[in-house]
Design a protein around this motif. Structure first.
Motif, PDB file in Angstrom:
ATOM      1  N   ARG A 175      50.501  54.919  64.065  1.00 30.59           N
ATOM      2  CA  ARG A 175      50.504  55.284  62.645  1.00 30.59           C
ATOM      3  C   ARG A 175      49.975  54.163  61.776  1.00 30.59           C
ATOM      4  N   ARG A 176      50.411  52.927  62.030  1.00 31.13           N
ATOM      5  CA  ARG A 176      50.019  51.827  61.144  1.00 31.13           C
ATOM      6  C   ARG A 176      48.501  51.604  61.206  1.00 31.13           C
ATOM      7  N   GLN A 177      47.929  51.704  62.390  1.00 29.30           N
ATOM      8  CA  GLN A 177      46.485  51.520  62.513  1.00 29.30           C
ATOM      9  C   GLN A 177      45.727  52.661  61.835  1.00 29.30           C
ATOM     10  N   VAL A 178      46.254  53.897  61.985  1.00 27.33           N
ATOM     11  CA  VAL A 178      45.615  55.054  61.334  1.00 27.33           C
ATOM     12  C   VAL A 178      45.604  54.873  59.820  1.00 27.33           C
ATOM     13  N   LEU A 179      46.722  54.406  59.257  1.00 32.91           N
ATOM     14  CA  LEU A 179      46.804  54.206  57.811  1.00 32.91           C
ATOM     15  C   LEU A 179      45.881  53.080  57.355  1.00 32.91           C
ATOM     16  N   ALA A 180      45.792  52.037  58.133  1.00 30.93           N
ATOM     17  CA  ALA A 180      44.909  50.920  57.765  1.00 30.93           C
ATOM     18  C   ALA A 180      43.451  51.362  57.782  1.00 30.93           C
ATOM     19  N   ASP A 181      43.083  52.145  58.809  1.00 32.87           N
ATOM     20  CA  ASP A 181      41.704  52.638  58.880  1.00 32.87           C
ATOM     21  C   ASP A 181      41.416  53.592  57.711  1.00 32.87           C
ATOM     22  N   ALA A 182      42.415  54.417  57.340  1.00 30.21           N
ATOM     23  CA  ALA A 182      42.227  55.361  56.230  1.00 30.21           C
ATOM     24  C   ALA A 182      42.037  54.616  54.914  1.00 30.21           C
ATOM     25  N   ALA A 183      42.776  53.509  54.724  1.00 31.77           N
ATOM     26  CA  ALA A 183      42.625  52.716  53.503  1.00 31.77           C
ATOM     27  C   ALA A 183      41.212  52.155  53.407  1.00 31.77           C
ATOM     28  N   GLN A 184      40.667  51.653  54.530  1.00 31.35           N
ATOM     29  CA  GLN A 184      39.309  51.136  54.516  1.00 31.35           C
ATOM     30  C   GLN A 184      38.294  52.252  54.254  1.00 31.35           C
ATOM     31  N   GLU A 185      38.579  53.466  54.760  1.00 32.08           N
ATOM     32  CA  GLU A 185      37.682  54.592  54.496  1.00 32.08           C
ATOM     33  C   GLU A 185      37.658  54.954  53.017  1.00 32.08           C
ATOM     34  N   LEU A 186      38.825  54.868  52.347  1.00 34.18           N
ATOM     35  CA  LEU A 186      38.870  55.134  50.905  1.00 34.18           C
ATOM     36  C   LEU A 186      37.999  54.133  50.156  1.00 34.18           C
ATOM     37  N   VAL A 187      38.016  52.884  50.621  1.00 30.54           N
ATOM     38  CA  VAL A 187      37.181  51.863  49.985  1.00 30.54           C
ATOM     39  C   VAL A 187      35.703  52.189  50.183  1.00 30.54           C
ATOM     40  N   ARG A 188      35.345  52.573  51.421  1.00 31.56           N
ATOM     41  CA  ARG A 188      33.933  52.885  51.687  1.00 31.56           C
ATOM     42  C   ARG A 188      33.450  54.066  50.854  1.00 31.56           C
ATOM     43  N   ARG A 189      34.340  55.011  50.575  1.00 35.75           N
ATOM     44  CA  ARG A 189      33.957  56.178  49.772  1.00 35.75           C
ATOM     45  C   ARG A 189      33.925  55.853  48.274  1.00 35.75           C
ATOM     46  N   GLY A 190      34.351  54.653  47.919  1.00 31.35           N
ATOM     47  CA  GLY A 190      34.375  54.286  46.513  1.00 31.35           C
ATOM     48  C   GLY A 190      35.531  54.892  45.746  1.00 31.35           C
ATOM     49  N   LEU A 191      36.580  55.309  46.472  1.00 26.39           N
ATOM     50  CA  LEU A 191      37.728  55.973  45.833  1.00 26.39           C
ATOM     51  C   LEU A 191      38.884  55.024  45.554  1.00 26.39           C
ATOM     52  N   ALA A 192      38.869  53.822  46.141  1.00 27.32           N
ATOM     53  CA  ALA A 192      39.999  52.909  45.961  1.00 27.32           C
ATOM     54  C   ALA A 192      39.520  51.475  46.105  1.00 27.32           C
ATOM     55  N   ARG A 193      40.261  50.570  45.488  1.00 27.08           N
ATOM     56  CA  ARG A 193      40.069  49.132  45.651  1.00 27.08           C
ATOM     57  C   ARG A 193      41.368  48.554  46.182  1.00 27.08           C
ATOM     58  N   LEU A 194      41.270  47.707  47.190  1.00 29.39           N
ATOM     59  CA  LEU A 194      42.459  47.127  47.798  1.00 29.39           C
ATOM     60  C   LEU A 194      42.875  45.866  47.045  1.00 29.39           C
ATOM     61  N   PRO A 195      44.151  45.464  47.161  1.00 27.17           N
ATOM     62  CA  PRO A 195      44.644  44.297  46.412  1.00 27.17           C
ATOM     63  C   PRO A 195      43.948  43.008  46.853  1.00 27.17           C
TER      64      PRO A 195
END
Length: 385
Positions: A41-61
């Motif tokens: 689960r933790r790896q899936v969530l981390a990969d999903a967060a990076q995907e949001l960044v690539r899509r331009g939908l989120a910026r990480l702290p």
């Protein structure tokens, strides 16, 4: 749908710029029942967060404080939605108003004002002499919504005299008609506020022995009465049975008195006689048991009781300010029947006007005012019981 897709859908529904990552993780869990307990689960969530960044939908702290390092891989504690560039607002160009609306040129108009006025401008340009029709019909024709113009009389452009319902909207109010019953030929209308008192008076007046003394009986209350009273003129005309006297009998409370004053003003504006208190009935009501209500402010009470005759005002005002009122139900059918004497003229009993003494009364017992005009009534302020 992947975990990143479900998190992206959740982000799209948020209004705040910063979104807690726990909420995003919960959105990912909702679409995959196995993810919550998965060792991956933790790896899936981390990969999903990076995907949001690539899509331009989120910026990480930025910085360690924004990350959870309690396990591997680290996860962000929150994400920030990107700030979208604002579309520059453009002011609408000058509008060519028809002559009837030329006064709008100098006014600062909102987008809502223009949405209201543009169809009106087109109507006056193409059909300046359009027939006056009921307001809901005009509303539907101009805006595709029969309720769009509901309450238009309170719009600031109307209250300031800039927009006129008849001249500009080519419309007229169409209130629900006042409920009226023609019980006899006499030229008066008694309007009753509560259904119980109306039912009792209808029974009494329906059995009155001298039918020539009985007139119209109406039922109306609150805002409906104020709006519908002018429609009484249509009933009088259609039945060729006018009313010289309009009486109102309602609860002795703040709402009932304010309703009476408002209805009186609306009726007079429509060319009807003044709406006067049924003083004879009110005086009998004042002998009954009061009920407790929230105390009314002295200023509102003082204005409301001005509709009553002067010798009743202080008594009623004291009741209302002290948190008391009188309901029509306190004067039930037997008491009303006992109050109205079938051997005496009916209208003076309801209006509270004493029959004149012998020199001013004709042999049939009808009231004759000074000057010899039969059936004249004093104003509310001069009524006596």
């Amino acid at each position: 749908m992947t975990a990143a897709d479900r998190m992206a859908a959740f982000l799209a529904r948020q209004s705040r710029q910063r979104v807690e990552f726990d909420a995003l993780a919960g959105a990912a869990d909702q679409g995959d029942s196995s993810l919550r307990c998965s060792p991956e689960r933790r790896q899936v969530l981390a990969d999903a967060a990076q995907e949001l960044v690539r899509r331009g939908l989120a910026r990480l702290p930025l910085g360690q404080r924004g990350w959870d390092y309690s396990a591997h891989p680290p996860l962000p504690r929150w994400v920030n939605r990107p700030v979208l560039p604002r579309t520059p607002r453009t002011r609408p160009g000058p509008r060519a108003w028809v002559a009837q609306l030329s006064g709008l040129v100098a006014l600062p108009l909102t987008a809502g004002d223009r949405a209201l006025l543009d169809p009106v401008n087109t109507l006056l340009r193409d059909h300046p002499d359009a027939e006056l029709i009921p307001l809901p019909e005009r509303s539907y024709g101009l805006y595709g919504d029969e309720k769009y113009l509901h309450g238009i009389e309170r719009h600031r452009l109307v209250t300031r005299g800039i927009l006129d319902i008849a001249a500009h909207l080519r419309a007229r109010p169409s209130p629900a008609p006042l409920a009226m019953y023609e019980l006899g030929p006499a030229p008066w209308l008694l309007i009753v506020e509560n259904s119980a008192a109306f039912t009792s008076l209808r029974q009494i007046l329906g059995g009155w022995p001298d039918r020539s003394q009985v007139g119209w009986l109406g039922y109306g209350q609150g805002d409906h009465l104020a709006a519908s009273l002018p429609t009484a003129a249509d009933s009088f005309r259609e039945r060729n049975h006018p009313a010289d006297h309009l009486l109102f009998y309602a609860d002795l409370d703040l709402d009932g008195l304010e309703c009476a004053r408002q209805a009186d003003a609306r009726g007079r504006a429509a060319g009807l006689p003044a709406l006067l208190p049924a003083v004879g009935l009110y005086r009998e009501l004042l002998t009954t048991r009061t009920r407790h209500v929230p105390p009314a402010s002295a200023a509102r009470v003082s204005e409301a009781v001005s509709w009553l005759p002067s010798d009743m005002r202080s008594q009623v005002a004291d009741l209302l300010v002290s948190g008391k009122a009188l309901r029509q139900e306190a004067l039930p059918l037997p008491a009303l029947r006992a109050r109205l004497d079938p051997t005496a003229p009916l209208l003076p009993q309801m209006s509270g006007l004493m029959l004149a003494a012998s020199p001013l009364a004709n042999p049939d017992g009808a009231f004759v005012a000074d000057g010899g005009k039969e059936g004249a009534l004093a104003t509310g302020a001069d009524c006596r019981f």
